[in-house]
Design a protein around this motif. Sequence first.
Motif, PDB file in Angstrom:
ATOM      1  N   UNK A  42       0.811  -1.227   0.000  1.00 30.76           N
ATOM      2  CA  UNK A  42       0.000   0.000   0.000  1.00 30.76           C
ATOM      3  C   UNK A  42       0.838   1.267   0.000  1.00 30.76           C
ATOM      4  N   UNK A  43       1.996   1.255   0.633  1.00 28.77           N
ATOM      5  CA  UNK A  43       2.830   2.462   0.689  1.00 28.77           C
ATOM      6  C   UNK A  43       3.723   2.608  -0.524  1.00 28.77           C
ATOM      7  N   UNK A  44       4.372   1.524  -0.937  1.00 27.48           N
ATOM      8  CA  UNK A  44       5.364   1.589  -2.014  1.00 27.48           C
ATOM      9  C   UNK A  44       4.770   1.404  -3.410  1.00 27.48           C
ATOM     10  N   UNK A  45       3.592   0.781  -3.507  1.00 29.35           N
ATOM     11  CA  UNK A  45       2.968   0.568  -4.808  1.00 29.35           C
ATOM     12  C   UNK A  45       3.655  -0.494  -5.654  1.00 29.35           C
ATOM     13  N   UNK A  46       4.411  -1.384  -5.032  1.00 30.68           N
ATOM     14  CA  UNK A  46       5.091  -2.480  -5.732  1.00 30.68           C
ATOM     15  C   UNK A  46       4.586  -3.802  -5.169  1.00 30.68           C
ATOM     16  N   UNK A  47       4.931  -4.885  -5.838  1.00 32.26           N
ATOM     17  CA  UNK A  47       4.535  -6.200  -5.344  1.00 32.26           C
ATOM     18  C   UNK A  47       5.305  -6.539  -4.069  1.00 32.26           C
ATOM     19  N   UNK A  48       4.605  -7.147  -3.139  1.00 30.83           N
ATOM     20  CA  UNK A  48       5.264  -7.692  -1.953  1.00 30.83           C
ATOM     21  C   UNK A  48       6.067  -8.935  -2.351  1.00 30.83           C
ATOM     22  N   UNK A  49       6.928  -9.405  -1.460  1.00 33.47           N
ATOM     23  CA  UNK A  49       7.670 -10.651  -1.694  1.00 33.47           C
ATOM     24  C   UNK A  49       6.730 -11.821  -1.437  1.00 33.47           C
ATOM     25  N   UNK A  50       5.919 -12.132  -2.433  1.00 29.35           N
ATOM     26  CA  UNK A  50       4.899 -13.169  -2.291  1.00 29.35           C
ATOM     27  C   UNK A  50       5.287 -14.402  -3.085  1.00 29.35           C
ATOM     28  N   UNK A  51       5.002 -15.569  -2.502  1.00 33.54           N
ATOM     29  CA  UNK A  51       5.261 -16.847  -3.149  1.00 33.54           C
ATOM     30  C   UNK A  51       3.966 -17.653  -3.164  1.00 33.54           C
ATOM     31  N   UNK A  52       3.662 -18.210  -4.327  1.00 30.33           N
ATOM     32  CA  UNK A  52       2.471 -19.038  -4.501  1.00 30.33           C
ATOM     33  C   UNK A  52       2.885 -20.378  -5.072  1.00 30.33           C
ATOM     34  N   UNK A  53       2.374 -21.453  -4.489  1.00 27.07           N
ATOM     35  CA  UNK A  53       2.502 -22.780  -5.083  1.00 27.07           C
ATOM     36  C   UNK A  53       1.120 -23.104  -5.638  1.00 27.07           C
ATOM     37  N   UNK A  54       1.073 -23.429  -6.921  1.00 27.12           N
ATOM     38  CA  UNK A  54      -0.188 -23.574  -7.646  1.00 27.12           C
ATOM     39  C   UNK A  54      -0.211 -24.957  -8.291  1.00 27.12           C
ATOM     40  N   UNK A  55      -1.310 -25.682  -8.134  1.00 26.45           N
ATOM     41  CA  UNK A  55      -1.380 -27.043  -8.663  1.00 26.45           C
ATOM     42  C   UNK A  55      -1.718 -27.057 -10.153  1.00 26.45           C
ATOM     43  N   UNK A  56      -1.864 -28.245 -10.711  1.00 29.18           N
ATOM     44  CA  UNK A  56      -2.090 -28.403 -12.158  1.00 29.18           C
ATOM     45  C   UNK A  56      -3.438 -27.864 -12.613  1.00 29.18           C
ATOM     46  N   UNK A  57      -4.361 -27.649 -11.685  1.00 31.47           N
ATOM     47  CA  UNK A  57      -5.685 -27.089 -12.003  1.00 31.47           C
ATOM     48  C   UNK A  57      -5.744 -25.583 -11.758  1.00 31.47           C
ATOM     49  N   UNK A  58      -4.574 -24.970 -11.506  1.00 29.62           N
ATOM     50  CA  UNK A  58      -4.455 -23.530 -11.217  1.00 29.62           C
ATOM     51  C   UNK A  58      -5.104 -23.139  -9.897  1.00 29.62           C
ATOM     52  N   UNK A  59      -5.123 -24.071  -8.948  1.00 30.07           N
ATOM     53  CA  UNK A  59      -5.613 -23.785  -7.606  1.00 30.07           C
ATOM     54  C   UNK A  59      -4.407 -23.479  -6.719  1.00 30.07           C
ATOM     55  N   UNK A  60      -4.497 -22.380  -5.984  1.00 34.12           N
ATOM     56  CA  UNK A  60      -3.423 -21.984  -5.070  1.00 34.12           C
ATOM     57  C   UNK A  60      -3.411 -22.956  -3.894  1.00 34.12           C
ATOM     58  N   UNK A  61      -2.245 -23.557  -3.645  1.00 39.36           N
ATOM     59  CA  UNK A  61      -2.121 -24.535  -2.576  1.00 39.36           C
ATOM     60  C   UNK A  61      -1.259 -24.036  -1.422  1.00 39.36           C
ATOM     61  N   UNK A  62      -0.485 -22.974  -1.667  1.00 42.96           N
ATOM     62  CA  UNK A  62       0.338 -22.364  -0.615  1.00 42.96           C
ATOM     63  C   UNK A  62       0.571 -20.903  -0.979  1.00 42.96           C
ATOM     64  N   UNK A  63       0.569 -20.046   0.064  1.00 44.42           N
ATOM     65  CA  UNK A  63       0.889 -18.628  -0.091  1.00 44.42           C
ATOM     66  C   UNK A  63       1.776 -18.220   1.069  1.00 44.42           C
ATOM     67  N   UNK A  64       2.811 -17.470   0.765  1.00 44.26           N
ATOM     68  CA  UNK A  64       3.580 -16.821   1.828  1.00 44.26           C
ATOM     69  C   UNK A  64       3.964 -15.434   1.334  1.00 44.26           C
ATOM     70  N   UNK A  65       4.016 -14.489   2.270  1.00 44.28           N
ATOM     71  CA  UNK A  65       4.350 -13.108   1.936  1.00 44.28           C
ATOM     72  C   UNK A  65       5.335 -12.587   2.971  1.00 44.28           C
ATOM     73  N   UNK A  66       6.430 -12.034   2.482  1.00 45.24           N
ATOM     74  CA  UNK A  66       7.451 -11.453   3.357  1.00 45.24           C
ATOM     75  C   UNK A  66       7.415  -9.939   3.276  1.00 45.24           C
ATOM     76  N   UNK A  67       7.913  -9.313   4.326  1.00 44.80           N
ATOM     77  CA  UNK A  67       8.142  -7.878   4.330  1.00 44.80           C
ATOM     78  C   UNK A  67       9.073  -7.531   3.171  1.00 44.80           C
TER      79      UNK A  67
END
Length: 183
Positions: free
Chosen positions: A122-147
């Motif tokens: 919200x302050x910087x207007x850039x993407x956060x350090x986010x990681x997504x693990x997505x399965x073969x059906x394009x369903x998100x199975x894991x999310x993590x976000x770092x400062x």
Amino acid sequence: MLTVGDRLPAFDLLAVDQDSEHAPSPETAFKRLNQDSFPGKWKVLFFWPKDFTFVCPTEIKAYGELLEQLSDRNTQLIGASTDSEFAHLAWRRNHQELKGQSFPWLADIKHELAGALGIIDRQEGVALRATFIIDTRNVIRHVSVNDLSVGRNPQETLRLLDALLTEELCPCNWHKGEATIHF
């Protein structure tokens, strides 16, 4: 922010999609990718805040070192930031640790995918350090976000992917090859 069980949003973005050090021109270095570009594969999608920064190349290099292991798991690595494809190409060509990287980097300059995922700082207007693990059906199975100031551990992403691929109950600190929980 989207979370586990949500679908990866539809997107259509340009990416630097090859070893840009050897690409003769931008026309051959860029490719359009979307949510269905890797059918039948799991995906590890990770965003970094900005190109030409200090923490980001350490993460990109560390994720790139996992390419063979991810390929062995039928998983496509995809990097992304809200910078342009031209910034990505220049950074890959000019940063010693990034030369030779051979996985696609999405250019989300309009914040379409990062915005749909809900990972814009919200302050910087850039993407956060986010990681997504997505399965073969394009369903998100894991999310993590770092400062913004703290890098990730790609080995932990690989561990989580391995656990998800078992489709079994995995205890705390489980690693590939260890027993899963059966009752």
